[in-house]
Each structure stands twice: as structure tokens, then as C-alpha cells.
Design a protein around this motif. Structure first.
Motif, PDB file in Angstrom:
ATOM      1  N   ALA A 114       0.812  -1.218   0.000  1.00  0.00           N
ATOM      2  CA  ALA A 114       0.000   0.000   0.000  1.00  0.00           C
ATOM      3  C   ALA A 114       0.847   1.270   0.000  1.00  0.00           C
ATOM      4  O   ALA A 114       0.482   2.273  -0.622  1.00  0.00           O
ATOM      5  CB  ALA A 114      -0.945  -0.003   1.202  1.00  0.00           C
ATOM      6  N   ASP A 115       1.996   1.243   0.675  1.00  0.00           N
ATOM      7  CA  ASP A 115       2.844   2.438   0.731  1.00  0.00           C
ATOM      8  C   ASP A 115       3.762   2.566  -0.478  1.00  0.00           C
ATOM      9  O   ASP A 115       4.606   3.465  -0.530  1.00  0.00           O
ATOM     10  CB  ASP A 115       3.671   2.445   2.019  1.00  0.00           C
ATOM     11  CG  ASP A 115       4.631   1.254   2.113  1.00  0.00           C
ATOM     12  OD1 ASP A 115       4.650   0.419   1.180  1.00  0.00           O
ATOM     13  OD2 ASP A 115       5.355   1.164   3.125  1.00  0.00           O
ATOM     14  N   GLY A 116       3.605   1.664  -1.454  1.00  0.00           N
ATOM     15  CA  GLY A 116       4.406   1.728  -2.670  1.00  0.00           C
ATOM     16  C   GLY A 116       5.657   0.882  -2.648  1.00  0.00           C
ATOM     17  O   GLY A 116       6.416   0.868  -3.630  1.00  0.00           O
ATOM     18  N   THR A 117       5.891   0.160  -1.563  1.00  0.00           N
ATOM     19  CA  THR A 117       7.082  -0.693  -1.476  1.00  0.00           C
ATOM     20  C   THR A 117       7.007  -1.810  -2.517  1.00  0.00           C
ATOM     21  O   THR A 117       6.024  -2.557  -2.550  1.00  0.00           O
ATOM     22  CB  THR A 117       7.198  -1.322  -0.076  1.00  0.00           C
ATOM     23  OG1 THR A 117       7.287  -0.282   0.895  1.00  0.00           O
ATOM     24  CG2 THR A 117       8.424  -2.212   0.011  1.00  0.00           C
ATOM     25  N   PRO A 118       8.014  -1.946  -3.385  1.00  0.00           N
ATOM     26  CA  PRO A 118       7.996  -3.027  -4.380  1.00  0.00           C
ATOM     27  C   PRO A 118       8.044  -4.391  -3.706  1.00  0.00           C
ATOM     28  O   PRO A 118       8.805  -4.603  -2.758  1.00  0.00           O
ATOM     29  CB  PRO A 118       9.264  -2.765  -5.205  1.00  0.00           C
ATOM     30  CG  PRO A 118       9.606  -1.328  -4.954  1.00  0.00           C
ATOM     31  CD  PRO A 118       9.182  -1.055  -3.547  1.00  0.00           C
ATOM     32  N   ALA A 119       7.221  -5.315  -4.200  1.00  0.00           N
ATOM     33  CA  ALA A 119       7.182  -6.664  -3.633  1.00  0.00           C
ATOM     34  C   ALA A 119       7.130  -7.703  -4.742  1.00  0.00           C
ATOM     35  O   ALA A 119       6.482  -8.736  -4.613  1.00  0.00           O
ATOM     36  CB  ALA A 119       5.974  -6.814  -2.707  1.00  0.00           C
ATOM     37  N   GLY A 120       7.822  -7.415  -5.844  1.00  0.00           N
ATOM     38  CA  GLY A 120       7.847  -8.339  -6.969  1.00  0.00           C
ATOM     39  C   GLY A 120       9.262  -8.540  -7.467  1.00  0.00           C
ATOM     40  O   GLY A 120      10.225  -8.037  -6.882  1.00  0.00           O
ATOM     41  N   GLU A 121       9.389  -9.280  -8.559  1.00  0.00           N
ATOM     42  CA  GLU A 121      10.690  -9.561  -9.151  1.00  0.00           C
ATOM     43  C   GLU A 121      10.944  -8.616 -10.321  1.00  0.00           C
ATOM     44  O   GLU A 121      10.064  -8.382 -11.152  1.00  0.00           O
ATOM     45  CB  GLU A 121      10.754 -11.013  -9.629  1.00  0.00           C
ATOM     46  CG  GLU A 121      10.597 -12.039  -8.508  1.00  0.00           C
ATOM     47  CD  GLU A 121      10.693 -13.457  -9.019  1.00  0.00           C
ATOM     48  OE1 GLU A 121      10.906 -13.628 -10.246  1.00  0.00           O
ATOM     49  OE2 GLU A 121      10.552 -14.392  -8.213  1.00  0.00           O
ATOM     50  N   ASP A 122      12.160  -8.079 -10.391  1.00  0.00           N
ATOM     51  CA  ASP A 122      12.506  -7.141 -11.451  1.00  0.00           C
ATOM     52  C   ASP A 122      12.328  -7.752 -12.837  1.00  0.00           C
ATOM     53  O   ASP A 122      11.953  -7.064 -13.794  1.00  0.00           O
ATOM     54  CB  ASP A 122      13.951  -6.659 -11.281  1.00  0.00           C
ATOM     55  CG  ASP A 122      14.137  -5.828 -10.017  1.00  0.00           C
ATOM     56  OD1 ASP A 122      13.112  -5.446  -9.420  1.00  0.00           O
ATOM     57  OD2 ASP A 122      15.298  -5.574  -9.642  1.00  0.00           O
ATOM     58  N   GLU A 123      12.590  -9.050 -12.955  1.00  0.00           N
ATOM     59  CA  GLU A 123      12.484  -9.717 -14.247  1.00  0.00           C
ATOM     60  C   GLU A 123      11.070  -9.634 -14.802  1.00  0.00           C
ATOM     61  O   GLU A 123      10.865  -9.655 -16.025  1.00  0.00           O
ATOM     62  CB  GLU A 123      12.906 -11.182 -14.105  1.00  0.00           C
ATOM     63  CG  GLU A 123      12.887 -11.976 -15.402  1.00  0.00           C
ATOM     64  CD  GLU A 123      13.859 -11.430 -16.443  1.00  0.00           C
ATOM     65  OE1 GLU A 123      13.575 -11.566 -17.647  1.00  0.00           O
ATOM     66  OE2 GLU A 123      14.893 -10.852 -16.041  1.00  0.00           O
ATOM     67  N   ALA A 124      10.082  -9.527 -13.916  1.00  0.00           N
ATOM     68  CA  ALA A 124       8.694  -9.450 -14.362  1.00  0.00           C
ATOM     69  C   ALA A 124       8.466  -8.232 -15.246  1.00  0.00           C
ATOM     70  O   ALA A 124       7.706  -8.288 -16.220  1.00  0.00           O
ATOM     71  CB  ALA A 124       7.757  -9.412 -13.159  1.00  0.00           C
ATOM     72  N   MET A 125       9.111  -7.123 -14.927  1.00  0.00           N
ATOM     73  CA  MET A 125       8.931  -5.911 -15.723  1.00  0.00           C
ATOM     74  C   MET A 125       9.516  -6.069 -17.122  1.00  0.00           C
ATOM     75  O   MET A 125       8.937  -5.605 -18.108  1.00  0.00           O
ATOM     76  CB  MET A 125       9.572  -4.717 -15.015  1.00  0.00           C
ATOM     77  CG  MET A 125       8.803  -4.233 -13.809  1.00  0.00           C
ATOM     78  SD  MET A 125       7.151  -3.635 -14.261  1.00  0.00           S
ATOM     79  CE  MET A 125       6.638  -2.909 -12.701  1.00  0.00           C
ATOM     80  N   ARG A 126      10.645  -6.733 -17.226  1.00  0.00           N
ATOM     81  CA  ARG A 126      11.239  -6.935 -18.552  1.00  0.00           C
ATOM     82  C   ARG A 126      10.383  -7.881 -19.391  1.00  0.00           C
ATOM     83  O   ARG A 126      10.219  -7.671 -20.599  1.00  0.00           O
ATOM     84  CB  ARG A 126      12.666  -7.466 -18.395  1.00  0.00           C
ATOM     85  CG  ARG A 126      13.639  -6.421 -17.848  1.00  0.00           C
ATOM     86  CD  ARG A 126      15.064  -6.922 -17.856  1.00  0.00           C
ATOM     87  NE  ARG A 126      15.308  -7.870 -16.771  1.00  0.00           N
ATOM     88  CZ  ARG A 126      15.683  -7.525 -15.551  1.00  0.00           C
ATOM     89  NH1 ARG A 126      15.840  -6.250 -15.246  1.00  0.00           N
ATOM     90  NH2 ARG A 126      15.899  -8.435 -14.622  1.00  0.00           N
ATOM     91  N   THR A 127       9.835  -8.905 -18.756  1.00  0.00           N
ATOM     92  CA  THR A 127       8.930  -9.808 -19.470  1.00  0.00           C
ATOM     93  C   THR A 127       7.666  -9.073 -19.886  1.00  0.00           C
ATOM     94  O   THR A 127       7.150  -9.265 -20.993  1.00  0.00           O
ATOM     95  CB  THR A 127       8.573 -11.010 -18.576  1.00  0.00           C
ATOM     96  OG1 THR A 127       9.773 -11.670 -18.165  1.00  0.00           O
ATOM     97  CG2 THR A 127       7.690 -11.996 -19.325  1.00  0.00           C
ATOM     98  N   PHE A 128       7.171  -8.224 -19.005  1.00  0.00           N
ATOM     99  CA  PHE A 128       5.999  -7.397 -19.288  1.00  0.00           C
ATOM    100  C   PHE A 128       6.229  -6.556 -20.545  1.00  0.00           C
ATOM    101  O   PHE A 128       5.392  -6.516 -21.454  1.00  0.00           O
ATOM    102  CB  PHE A 128       5.742  -6.504 -18.072  1.00  0.00           C
ATOM    103  CG  PHE A 128       4.642  -5.500 -18.228  1.00  0.00           C
ATOM    104  CD1 PHE A 128       3.338  -5.827 -17.902  1.00  0.00           C
ATOM    105  CD2 PHE A 128       4.908  -4.215 -18.673  1.00  0.00           C
ATOM    106  CE1 PHE A 128       2.314  -4.887 -18.025  1.00  0.00           C
ATOM    107  CE2 PHE A 128       3.900  -3.274 -18.800  1.00  0.00           C
ATOM    108  CZ  PHE A 128       2.603  -3.612 -18.476  1.00  0.00           C
ATOM    109  N   ALA A 129       7.371  -5.893 -20.608  1.00  0.00           N
ATOM    110  CA  ALA A 129       7.684  -5.039 -21.753  1.00  0.00           C
ATOM    111  C   ALA A 129       7.808  -5.853 -23.037  1.00  0.00           C
ATOM    112  O   ALA A 129       7.327  -5.441 -24.106  1.00  0.00           O
ATOM    113  CB  ALA A 129       8.978  -4.270 -21.485  1.00  0.00           C
TER     114      ALA A 129
END
Length: 268
Positions: A114-129
């Protein structure tokens, strides 16, 4: 995205509304459909389908199914067998995030607290793109910035940042859905079968709707749908159960359609 709503979700489809409509009807959920820029459509759940039908059961001792699990199942069900990906955006009082589904590939997602703290894997963003065809340099840099700590950005701000990147692809969420939105309604099984077959013929598998290739695809859908439905049932996840059932239904329809078409004179 309604920033005042404590719980909510959007389904963004990378195609025009006419392609989304027949598939969305198969979800048998109350949805609003509207264009969202060139080559984009948005589906908005009416009410709170991830809570409404499950709240009564939760009151009897069963935990309500969270919005991310339901929307992930819906996105997967919409994307299976389609030529376009589906992006589910969701938020609640504790977290916000996305799930991207594309065909039979494993869905990819990311979560912020909720406070914006990332809680995922960075690789997910590259796969997303990669799956959305975004710029591998500029867009990926913007997405990776969303995975770094930022005390001034809460979870909703992170989602707005994600949407800002997608506007470069033409995404333009409508300011309001009342005037331009179309209500998606369940047409009944007879019409649903007809539109489902039409959707298959207009998909990437269109040339393969009859013959050995069609039977192979239908068999693969049946084989994939059963374990997915059982896995969802074991986890009490209605969204994943539906995705599995939809896969099995599409496989069964594919086999039946192939047999009927072969049994008619000239294949008509």
C-alpha cells in the motif's frame, strides 16, 4: 482507475472491443466494455464480483477470494487461445499490482504494498515489456523505476506510472464509462457456442479449425484444462477453475466442430 475506491480492478485488452466482446461474454460476469485508445479496450467489472458472490460464503467460515486471484483467472481465461494479451490491474487496501496473461504462456505479475514498497521480481517488468512490444530501452527504464524504493509514491501512484508507460502505445483510458461503455451480458449457451466458434475461426488458429491440426489443438486444450481446473479447485480459486473449465470447453467444442464440419457435404 478510481482512486477513491478501496477495492477495484480493470482488464485492459490489447485489441479492439469487437474482438473482446464474444470472449468476454463467456466469463458470465457483469462487465462494462469500452474502447481505450487505438488497439486497446477496457473491461470494468460491475459491482465487486471478487467479493459479492463470495462474501456470503466467507461469512460461513470460508475466506473471501482476493481480487488479484480472481482477476488473474479472468485475464488468463480471456487470453487463452487469443492473439492479444490481457492486462489485469487491481488494487485493495493492502496492495496493488498487475497480472499480464498472453496465450498459453505463464502469466507474469508484479505487486506493490500500500505504501508503494515493491514486492515483486525485477524480471517481471522486462517480461511485461517484451510481451506488450514496448521499447526495450526507454520503456524498460521507466518500468524498472517502478521497482525501486520511492517514499513519495504509494501503490496507486505506481499503477498510474505503469499506465503512463502504456500511453506511449496508444492506451487512453476513458474519463467515464457511462456514456461510451457497452454492458456485456451472457447470451445463453446456444449463442455462446456460436460466438466461441467464431472467435476461434478469427484467431491465429483460424486456418486450423478442421483436420489433424484442429484436433491436436483441441486435445491440447483438454489436456491443459483438466489439471488447471483441479489445481484451482484445490486452492479454492474460482478464477483458475473457470480458466480450466473454459479450456476444456473450447477443446470439446473444437473436436465437436471438426467432426460436424467433416460430416457435412463439402465440409460446409
Amino acid at each position: 482507475m478510481d482512486a477513491t475506491s478501496p477495492v477495484g480492478a480493470l482488464l485492459l485488452c490489447r485489441t479492439v472491443p469487437d474482438a473482446v466482446r464474444p470472449v468476454a461474454q463467456l466469463l458470465r460476469e457483469p462487465l462494462l466494455l469500452a474502447p481505450a485508445g487505438p488497439g486497446w479496450s477496457v473491461l470494468v467489472p460491475e459491482g465487486e464480483p471478487w467479493q459479492g458472490g463470495r462474501r456470503a460464503r466467507a461469512g460461513e467460515g470460508e475466506r473471501a477470494e482476493p481480487v488479484d486471484r480472481v482477476l488473474g483467472g479472468w485475464a488468463t481465461a480471456l487470453a487463452v487461445g487469443s492473439t492479444w494479451p490481457v492486462l489485469a490491474l487491481w488494487w485493495d487496501g493492502d496492495r496493488a499490482g498487475y497480472t499480464l496473461a498472453s496465450g498459453f504462456r505463464r502469466p507474469v505479475g508484479y505487486v506493490w504494498l500500500a505504501d508503494g514498497t515493491p514486492a515483486g521480481e525485477d524480471e517481471a517488468m522486462r517480461t511485461f515489456a517484451e510481451r506488450l512490444g514496448l521499447d526495450p530501452v526507454l520503456d524498460v527504464q521507466s518500468l524498472e523505476a517502478l521497482t525501486r524504493p520511492d517514499p513519495d509514491a504509494d501503490a496507486r501512484a505506481r499503477l498510474r506510472g505503469l499506465l503512463a508507460v502504456l500511453t506511449r502505445t496508444g492506451l487512453a483510458l476513458p474519463a467515464g464509462l457511462d456514456a461510451n461503455a457497452e454492458r456485456i451480458e451472457w447470451p445463453g449457451w446456444r449463442d455462446a457456442v456460436r460466438v466461441d466458434l467464431g472467435a476461434v475461426e478469427s484467431s491465429r488458429f483460424g486456418p486450423w479449425v478442421r483436420g489433424p491440426r484442429a484436433r491436436a489443438i483441441a486435445g491440447a486444450q483438454l489436456a491443459a484444462g483438466l489439471p488447471l481446473a483441479l489445481w484451482g479447485a484445490a486452492r479454492r480459486s474460482g478464477g483458475w477453475v473457470f480458466a480450466g473449465v473454459l479450456l476444456m470447453a473450447q477443446g470439446a467444442l473444437g473436436l465437436a466442430y471438426d467432426r460436424v464440419r467433416e460430416g457435412r457435404p463439402g465440409g460446409e
